[in-house]
Design a protein around this motif. Structure first.
Motif, PDB file in Angstrom:
ATOM      1  N   LEU A  93     -25.639  39.148  89.044  1.00  0.00           N
ATOM      2  CA  LEU A  93     -26.709  39.109  88.045  1.00  0.00           C
ATOM      3  C   LEU A  93     -26.344  40.011  86.883  1.00  0.00           C
ATOM      4  CD1 LEU A  93     -29.574  39.773  90.581  1.00  0.00           C
ATOM      5  CD2 LEU A  93     -29.244  37.625  89.379  1.00  0.00           C
ATOM      6  N   ALA A  94     -26.511  39.502  85.664  1.00  0.00           N
ATOM      7  CA  ALA A  94     -26.279  40.323  84.479  1.00  0.00           C
ATOM      8  C   ALA A  94     -27.358  40.047  83.455  1.00  0.00           C
ATOM      9  CB  ALA A  94     -24.906  40.041  83.875  1.00  0.00           C
ATOM     10  N   VAL A  95     -27.736  41.101  82.726  1.00  0.00           N
ATOM     11  CA  VAL A  95     -28.696  40.969  81.641  1.00  0.00           C
ATOM     12  C   VAL A  95     -28.137  41.643  80.407  1.00  0.00           C
ATOM     13  CG1 VAL A  95     -30.694  40.838  83.191  1.00  0.00           C
ATOM     14  CG2 VAL A  95     -30.009  43.056  82.261  1.00  0.00           C
ATOM     15  N   CYS A  96     -28.510  41.108  79.259  1.00  0.00           N
ATOM     16  CA  CYS A  96     -28.139  41.692  77.975  1.00  0.00           C
ATOM     17  C   CYS A  96     -29.442  41.928  77.220  1.00  0.00           C
ATOM     18  CB  CYS A  96     -27.223  40.743  77.214  1.00  0.00           C
ATOM     19  SG  CYS A  96     -26.650  41.418  75.639  1.00  0.00           S
ATOM     20  N   THR A  97     -29.683  43.171  76.841  1.00  0.00           N
ATOM     21  CA  THR A  97     -30.956  43.577  76.261  1.00  0.00           C
ATOM     22  C   THR A  97     -30.746  44.444  75.020  1.00  0.00           C
ATOM     23  OG1 THR A  97     -31.010  45.527  77.705  1.00  0.00           O
ATOM     24  CG2 THR A  97     -32.100  43.538  78.527  1.00  0.00           C
ATOM     25  N   PRO A  98     -31.782  44.567  74.180  1.00  0.00           N
ATOM     26  CA  PRO A  98     -31.641  45.422  73.004  1.00  0.00           C
ATOM     27  C   PRO A  98     -31.745  46.917  73.306  1.00  0.00           C
ATOM     28  CG  PRO A  98     -33.761  44.288  72.980  1.00  0.00           C
ATOM     29  CD  PRO A  98     -33.003  43.780  74.163  1.00  0.00           C
ATOM     30  N   THR A  99     -32.256  47.288  74.480  1.00  0.00           N
ATOM     31  CA  THR A  99     -32.363  48.697  74.865  1.00  0.00           C
ATOM     32  C   THR A  99     -31.846  48.863  76.297  1.00  0.00           C
ATOM     33  OG1 THR A  99     -34.647  48.377  75.631  1.00  0.00           O
ATOM     34  CG2 THR A  99     -34.358  49.126  73.353  1.00  0.00           C
ATOM     35  N   PRO A 100     -31.436  50.083  76.676  1.00  0.00           N
ATOM     36  CA  PRO A 100     -30.863  50.296  78.013  1.00  0.00           C
ATOM     37  C   PRO A 100     -31.897  50.117  79.125  1.00  0.00           C
ATOM     38  CG  PRO A 100     -30.536  52.229  76.601  1.00  0.00           C
ATOM     39  CD  PRO A 100     -31.407  51.279  75.855  1.00  0.00           C
ATOM     40  N   LEU A 101     -31.410  49.751  80.298  1.00  0.00           N
ATOM     41  CA  LEU A 101     -32.272  49.635  81.473  1.00  0.00           C
ATOM     42  C   LEU A 101     -31.438  49.744  82.732  1.00  0.00           C
ATOM     43  CD1 LEU A 101     -31.860  46.592  82.931  1.00  0.00           C
ATOM     44  CD2 LEU A 101     -32.963  45.895  80.840  1.00  0.00           C
ATOM     45  N   ASN A 102     -32.114  49.970  83.854  1.00  0.00           N
ATOM     46  CA  ASN A 102     -31.490  49.916  85.170  1.00  0.00           C
ATOM     47  C   ASN A 102     -31.923  48.597  85.786  1.00  0.00           C
ATOM     48  OD1 ASN A 102     -30.885  50.021  87.907  1.00  0.00           O
ATOM     49  ND2 ASN A 102     -31.285  52.211  88.055  1.00  0.00           N
ATOM     50  N   ILE A 103     -31.002  47.684  85.980  1.00  0.00           N
ATOM     51  CA  ILE A 103     -31.342  46.336  86.431  1.00  0.00           C
ATOM     52  C   ILE A 103     -32.073  46.349  87.773  1.00  0.00           C
ATOM     53  CG2 ILE A 103     -29.118  45.862  87.517  1.00  0.00           C
ATOM     54  CD1 ILE A 103     -29.348  42.972  86.401  1.00  0.00           C
TER      55      ILE A 103
END
Length: 194
Positions: free
Chosen positions: A173-183
């Motif tokens: 699983l991968a996500v690309c976001t405008p701000t950091p996060l812990n998936i």
């Protein structure tokens, strides 16, 4: 706020939906995944906002919605990334053997990405292939592009987006976001328990 919903396509595609949604579903092989995506969207956004499509076909909420989403599916698995912070992209892939995957690495992966795979022990290289694949596809999907643009993406280079990845069971699983996060903090699994 980010939420990554994971579901099961056969279970979600069997949920009754409004007649206009059912009528809009494509025929053929894509139908079950499309219906599962709409059922998942209805589960988390009620009532379901109007869905419009961008230039390259990326779905988005219409009107004045301050919500963004992206859907992905692989095998019987589906993922929905929901955000109130800006455009997002997600990818889910079943980690599985893929014929000639090393030739895909040569054709679509940057030198840095190829070096990441080469640094892995042989028994971990296939998982590394899928990790990088999901990261690249999440970046492309955040931009609203298509898989043919993956060769232009280098997941090892700093950019204006943030990429998070995890492996959960046999899923990458991968996500690309405008701000950091812990998936791991944003996963909500709504799959039926066996």
């Amino acid at each position: 706020m980010y939420r990554l919903y994971l579901g099961n396509i056969p279970a979600l595609s069997a949920i009754p939906l409004a007649a206009e949604i059912m009528a809009a579903a494509p025929p053929g092989a894509r139908r079950a995944a499309w219906l599962a995506g709409r059922a998942l969207l209805c589960h988390v956004c009620s009532p379901l906002p109007e869905i419009i499509y961008g230039e390259q076909g990326k779905p988005a909420f219409g009107g004045e919605q301050a919500l963004w989403f992206n859907l992905s599916h692989s095998g019987d698995n589906i993922a929905l990334l929901l955000s109130d912070e800006g455009e997002v992209g997600c990818d889910i892939e079943v980690i599985r053997p893929r014929p000639r995957w090393p030739s895909l690495v040569s054709a679509f992966y940057s030198d840095g990405e190829q070096a990441e795979i080469a640094a892995e022990r042989p028994e971990h290289q296939l998982a590394a292939f899928w990790r990088i694949w999901t990261q690249k596809e999440a970046i492309v999907k955040q931009r609203g592009g298509g898989v043919w643009q993956m060769a232009d993406i280098d997941s090892t280079q700093p950019a204006t987006h943030f990429i998070a990845h995890c492996q959960q069971n046999a899923l990458s699983l991968a996500v690309c976001t405008p701000t950091p996060l812990n998936i791991q903090d944003i996963i909500v699994d709504i799959s039926p328990q066996r």
